[in-house]
Design a protein around this motif. Structure first.
Motif, PDB file in Angstrom:
ATOM      1  N   VAL A  98      82.331  57.117  53.514  1.00 26.97           N
ATOM      2  CA  VAL A  98      82.117  58.549  53.302  1.00 26.97           C
ATOM      3  C   VAL A  98      83.438  59.313  53.382  1.00 26.97           C
ATOM      4  CG1 VAL A  98      81.108  60.607  54.368  1.00 26.97           C
ATOM      5  CG2 VAL A  98      79.699  58.561  54.005  1.00 26.97           C
ATOM      6  N   GLN A  99      84.259  58.985  54.378  1.00 29.24           N
ATOM      7  CA  GLN A  99      85.547  59.664  54.504  1.00 29.24           C
ATOM      8  C   GLN A  99      86.442  59.379  53.311  1.00 29.24           C
ATOM      9  OE1 GLN A  99      86.748  58.334  58.480  1.00 29.24           O
ATOM     10  NE2 GLN A  99      86.450  60.420  59.219  1.00 29.24           N
ATOM     11  N   TYR A 100      86.409  58.154  52.827  1.00 33.99           N
ATOM     12  CA  TYR A 100      87.186  57.783  51.638  1.00 33.99           C
ATOM     13  C   TYR A 100      86.784  58.667  50.455  1.00 33.99           C
ATOM     14  CZ  TYR A 100      88.580  54.889  47.610  1.00 33.99           C
ATOM     15  OH  TYR A 100      89.104  54.437  46.421  1.00 33.99           O
ATOM     16  N   ALA A 101      85.484  58.886  50.293  1.00 37.08           N
ATOM     17  CA  ALA A 101      85.005  59.703  49.181  1.00 37.08           C
ATOM     18  C   ALA A 101      85.404  61.160  49.352  1.00 37.08           C
ATOM     19  CB  ALA A 101      83.482  59.581  49.075  1.00 37.08           C
ATOM     20  N   ALA A 200      82.955  62.692  44.049  1.00 36.37           N
ATOM     21  CA  ALA A 200      82.913  62.003  45.346  1.00 36.37           C
ATOM     22  C   ALA A 200      81.915  60.857  45.352  1.00 36.37           C
ATOM     23  CB  ALA A 200      82.587  63.008  46.452  1.00 36.37           C
ATOM     24  N   LEU A 201      80.783  61.000  44.660  1.00 36.01           N
ATOM     25  CA  LEU A 201      79.824  59.891  44.628  1.00 36.01           C
ATOM     26  C   LEU A 201      80.428  58.680  43.925  1.00 36.01           C
ATOM     27  CD1 LEU A 201      77.143  58.534  45.042  1.00 36.01           C
ATOM     28  CD2 LEU A 201      76.252  59.743  43.035  1.00 36.01           C
ATOM     29  N   SER A 202      81.123  58.899  42.838  1.00 36.21           N
ATOM     30  CA  SER A 202      81.770  57.774  42.152  1.00 36.21           C
ATOM     31  C   SER A 202      82.813  57.114  43.057  1.00 36.21           C
ATOM     32  CB  SER A 202      82.429  58.261  40.853  1.00 36.21           C
ATOM     33  OG  SER A 202      81.460  58.742  39.950  1.00 36.21           O
ATOM     34  N   ALA A 203      83.496  57.926  43.882  1.00 35.85           N
ATOM     35  CA  ALA A 203      84.449  57.357  44.842  1.00 35.85           C
ATOM     36  C   ALA A 203      83.737  56.526  45.895  1.00 35.85           C
ATOM     37  CB  ALA A 203      85.245  58.485  45.509  1.00 35.85           C
ATOM     38  N   MET A 204      82.553  56.962  46.327  1.00 35.33           N
ATOM     39  CA  MET A 204      81.758  56.159  47.260  1.00 35.33           C
ATOM     40  C   MET A 204      81.409  54.814  46.638  1.00 35.33           C
ATOM     41  SD  MET A 204      79.193  59.108  48.790  1.00 35.33           S
ATOM     42  CE  MET A 204      77.949  57.916  49.248  1.00 35.33           C
ATOM     43  N   ASN A 219      73.393  58.089  51.945  1.00 34.28           N
ATOM     44  CA  ASN A 219      74.674  58.718  52.278  1.00 34.28           C
ATOM     45  C   ASN A 219      74.913  59.959  51.426  1.00 34.28           C
ATOM     46  OD1 ASN A 219      76.127  57.275  54.438  1.00 34.28           O
ATOM     47  ND2 ASN A 219      75.906  55.505  53.098  1.00 34.28           N
ATOM     48  N   LEU A 220      74.495  59.910  50.169  1.00 39.00           N
ATOM     49  CA  LEU A 220      74.577  61.102  49.325  1.00 39.00           C
ATOM     50  C   LEU A 220      73.675  62.200  49.883  1.00 39.00           C
ATOM     51  CD1 LEU A 220      75.568  62.521  46.750  1.00 39.00           C
ATOM     52  CD2 LEU A 220      73.648  61.430  45.528  1.00 39.00           C
ATOM     53  N   MET A 221      72.485  61.823  50.353  1.00 37.05           N
ATOM     54  CA  MET A 221      71.588  62.790  50.986  1.00 37.05           C
ATOM     55  C   MET A 221      72.237  63.398  52.220  1.00 37.05           C
ATOM     56  SD  MET A 221      68.635  64.361  51.375  1.00 37.05           S
ATOM     57  CE  MET A 221      67.220  63.537  50.622  1.00 37.05           C
ATOM     58  N   ALA A 222      72.894  62.573  53.043  1.00 34.02           N
ATOM     59  CA  ALA A 222      73.542  63.081  54.253  1.00 34.02           C
ATOM     60  C   ALA A 222      74.624  64.093  53.907  1.00 34.02           C
ATOM     61  CB  ALA A 222      74.127  61.915  55.059  1.00 34.02           C
ATOM     62  N   LEU A 223      75.458  63.779  52.922  1.00 36.50           N
ATOM     63  CA  LEU A 223      76.536  64.684  52.537  1.00 36.50           C
ATOM     64  C   LEU A 223      75.995  65.989  51.966  1.00 36.50           C
ATOM     65  CD1 LEU A 223      79.137  62.317  50.829  1.00 36.50           C
ATOM     66  CD2 LEU A 223      79.311  63.412  53.059  1.00 36.50           C
ATOM     67  N   THR A 224      74.978  65.895  51.120  1.00 31.28           N
ATOM     68  CA  THR A 224      74.458  67.087  50.458  1.00 31.28           C
ATOM     69  C   THR A 224      73.716  67.987  51.428  1.00 31.28           C
ATOM     70  OG1 THR A 224      74.159  65.712  48.467  1.00 31.28           O
ATOM     71  CG2 THR A 224      73.184  67.909  48.444  1.00 31.28           C
ATOM     72  N   SER A 225      72.825  67.409  52.230  1.00 30.36           N
ATOM     73  CA  SER A 225      72.020  68.225  53.144  1.00 30.36           C
ATOM     74  C   SER A 225      72.866  68.796  54.274  1.00 30.36           C
ATOM     75  CB  SER A 225      70.859  67.400  53.714  1.00 30.36           C
ATOM     76  OG  SER A 225      71.335  66.246  54.387  1.00 30.36           O
ATOM     77  N   PRO A 340      87.151  65.545  57.180  1.00 32.15           N
ATOM     78  CA  PRO A 340      87.247  65.966  55.775  1.00 32.15           C
ATOM     79  C   PRO A 340      86.076  66.848  55.346  1.00 32.15           C
ATOM     80  CG  PRO A 340      87.754  63.631  55.990  1.00 32.15           C
ATOM     81  CD  PRO A 340      87.221  64.073  57.310  1.00 32.15           C
ATOM     82  N   ALA A 341      84.875  66.591  55.888  1.00 27.90           N
ATOM     83  CA  ALA A 341      83.718  67.428  55.553  1.00 27.90           C
ATOM     84  C   ALA A 341      83.886  68.825  56.124  1.00 27.90           C
ATOM     85  CB  ALA A 341      82.445  66.785  56.082  1.00 27.90           C
ATOM     86  N   GLN A 342      84.401  68.929  57.355  1.00 27.47           N
ATOM     87  CA  GLN A 342      84.670  70.245  57.943  1.00 27.47           C
ATOM     88  C   GLN A 342      85.670  71.022  57.083  1.00 27.47           C
ATOM     89  OE1 GLN A 342      85.650  70.182  62.169  1.00 27.47           O
ATOM     90  NE2 GLN A 342      84.664  68.193  62.406  1.00 27.47           N
ATOM     91  N   GLU A 343      86.693  70.317  56.623  1.00 27.85           N
ATOM     92  CA  GLU A 343      87.740  70.944  55.826  1.00 27.85           C
ATOM     93  C   GLU A 343      87.188  71.472  54.501  1.00 27.85           C
ATOM     94  OE1 GLU A 343      92.307  69.769  54.526  1.00 27.85           O
ATOM     95  OE2 GLU A 343      90.776  68.210  54.592  1.00 27.85           O
ATOM     96  N   LEU A 344      86.353  70.680  53.835  1.00 34.44           N
ATOM     97  CA  LEU A 344      85.771  71.105  52.569  1.00 34.44           C
ATOM     98  C   LEU A 344      84.836  72.293  52.769  1.00 34.44           C
ATOM     99  CD1 LEU A 344      84.973  67.672  50.849  1.00 34.44           C
ATOM    100  CD2 LEU A 344      87.050  69.053  50.707  1.00 34.44           C
ATOM    101  N   ALA A 345      84.039  72.271  53.842  1.00 37.09           N
ATOM    102  CA  ALA A 345      83.136  73.387  54.125  1.00 37.09           C
ATOM    103  C   ALA A 345      83.917  74.667  54.366  1.00 37.09           C
ATOM    104  CB  ALA A 345      82.270  73.059  55.342  1.00 37.09           C
ATOM    105  N   GLU A 346      85.047  74.563  55.078  1.00 37.52           N
ATOM    106  CA  GLU A 346      85.869  75.746  55.351  1.00 37.52           C
ATOM    107  C   GLU A 346      86.461  76.316  54.067  1.00 37.52           C
ATOM    108  OE1 GLU A 346      89.234  78.271  56.272  1.00 37.52           O
ATOM    109  OE2 GLU A 346      89.357  76.315  55.265  1.00 37.52           O
ATOM    110  N   ILE A 347      86.876  75.451  53.150  1.00 41.01           N
ATOM    111  CA  ILE A 347      87.432  75.923  51.881  1.00 41.01           C
ATOM    112  C   ILE A 347      86.362  76.681  51.095  1.00 41.01           C
ATOM    113  CG2 ILE A 347      88.302  75.184  49.627  1.00 41.01           C
ATOM    114  CD1 ILE A 347      89.723  72.867  51.079  1.00 41.01           C
TER     115      ILE A 347
END
Length: 399
Positions: A98-101, A200-204, A219-225, A340-347
């Motif tokens: 997930v972090q890689y993606a 990001a899904l293709s990277a996963m 994992n896609l569900m976890a990231l999206t929700s 990385p998820a925190q960073e994207l949410a902040e942006i």
């Protein structure tokens, strides 16, 4: 739950602390028992000890008592192969993928995409002079931007918004919302397996570790929700704070210095994810003066711990925490929201607020603050509606 939980949350937690201390016995729908941890020190102890308090749903001593249609099943989970519902080495394997993606997402491109989506949404209502920020801006902005970076087509946006909201609210439509969202995820995974793209899904899917199709979907569900409603509520709660608190008035006349301050204040005082499930005791233990039995569920009271008087440091002269980021808004420890998820949410959240205030600098509430209602969810704390008015302005697209 109930009206007071949504209108006077600070008083509810204050009464809980007075009557029960930092670890509160609660019941979930269907009289299912659990412990709500609202002490800052105690929550730190739970989240910092994945051995004594793992996120292992298989330990739960209540599974045999639950009906199949229990509405919180999607929030609690079972032994599902995803970053959110695995433990130990298997969790770390999923987390690495997930972090890689997420690290593959171009931050500059993400800001540009968010600006594009924000302008498009504002164009749809800026000539009217009024709108409702949650449904017309915060939710679609967050979801459409997430969908773009994850690889969803824009056309899936409305269905994702509806199904993920139903799932998070934990009401009678929660299971149906979960199943519908899962179907959209499965369809996208199948599509990207045959036609990958710069998302990001293709990277996963390209990560060197191999996973099952079910794992990719979950994992896609976890990231999206996890990325959708908390980020949308971060926008909505921050805008509400800036429209109702005199300390942030400067931001409404074009000054941006208060936006990150307001966003951080929200993570302390009005955190979008206020209760998180959960942890399970690996053995009998003591916590906050309570006897916790093996297999008991502990709910992480992120909002309650943030408001624990025992943990508060003196505020700055203007009453804000400014650069104090020691809140639990993203949880803590091994299972916290990945950086990385925190960073994207902040942006997404900061860009969305900046564009909104740049385009509509005279934005103001269209109702009295006390008339604002919260979403009926004990887990996520956001506004049901946030009506605003402003001077009409032509859309950018019509220049």
């Amino acid at each position: 739950m109930g009206p007071r939980f949504h209108t006077d949350l600070e008083a509810v937690y204050r009464d809980m602390r007075r009557d029960h201390g930092p670890v509160v016995p609660v019941t979930l729908p269907g009289d299912v028992p659990a412990w709500l941890v609202i002490g800052y020190r105690e929550l730190y102890q739970v989240t910092a000890d994945p051995v004594l308090f793992p996120r292992d749903q298989g330990l739960w001593n209540q599974w045999d008592t639950l009906p199949e249609d229990w509405p919180l099943r999607p929030m609690i989970g079972t032994r599902q192969p995803s970053v959110y519902f695995t433990v130990g080495e298997e969790h770390r394997r999923h987390l690495a993928m997930v972090q890689y993606a997420l690290e593959s997402v171009d931050r500059i491109g993400l800001r540009r995409t968010t600006e594009e989506m924000a302008d498009r949404l504002i164009d749809s209502f800026c000539a009217v002079g009024e709108t409702e920020i949650v449904s017309a801006y915060a939710k679609p902005l967050t979801l459409l931007t997430l969908a773009r970076i994850l690889g969803f087509p824009d056309s899936d946006g409305p269905e994702l918004i509806r199904s993920l909201t139903d799932m998070a609210d934990g009401g009678p439509d929660a299971l149906a919302g979960f199943e519908h969202a899962l179907a959209l995820m499965s369809r996208l995974v199948a599509r990207k397996q045959t036609a990958p793209g710069p998302d990001a899904l293709s990277a996963m899917l390209a990560h060197p570790e191999e996973f099952t199709d079910e794992a990719y979907v979950l994992n896609l569900m976890a990231l999206t929700s996890a990325g959708f409603l908390p980020t949308a509520d971060w926008i909505g709660n921050s805008v509400r704070l800036m429209l109702t608190d005199d300390r942030f008035a400067a931001s409404l006349t074009g000054g941006r210095h208060s936006i990150p301050e307001a966003m951080n204040e929200v993570l302390w005082e009005d955190t979008p994810t206020q209760i998180l499930a959960g942890r399970w005791a690996a053995r009998d233990t003591r916590l906050g003066g309570r006897t916790i039995a093996r297999g008991d569920m502990l709910l992480l009271g992120l909002a309650g711990a943030n408001g624990d008087p025992a943990a508060h440091t003196p505020h700055s002269a203007n009453g804000l925490r400014n650069s104090n980021f020691a809140h639990f808004a993203f949880s803590h420890g091994e299972y916290q929201c990945p950086f990385p998820a925190q960073e994207l949410a902040e942006i997404i959240a900061r860009t969305g607020i900046e564009v909104l205030l740049d385009r509509l600098p005279d934005l103001e509430l269209a109702v009295a603050p006390r008339a604002l209602a919260r979403r009926p969810s004990p887990f996520l704390r956001g506004m049901t509606v946030l009506p605003v008015r402003f001077a009409t302005t032509p859309p950018y697209g019509g220049r």
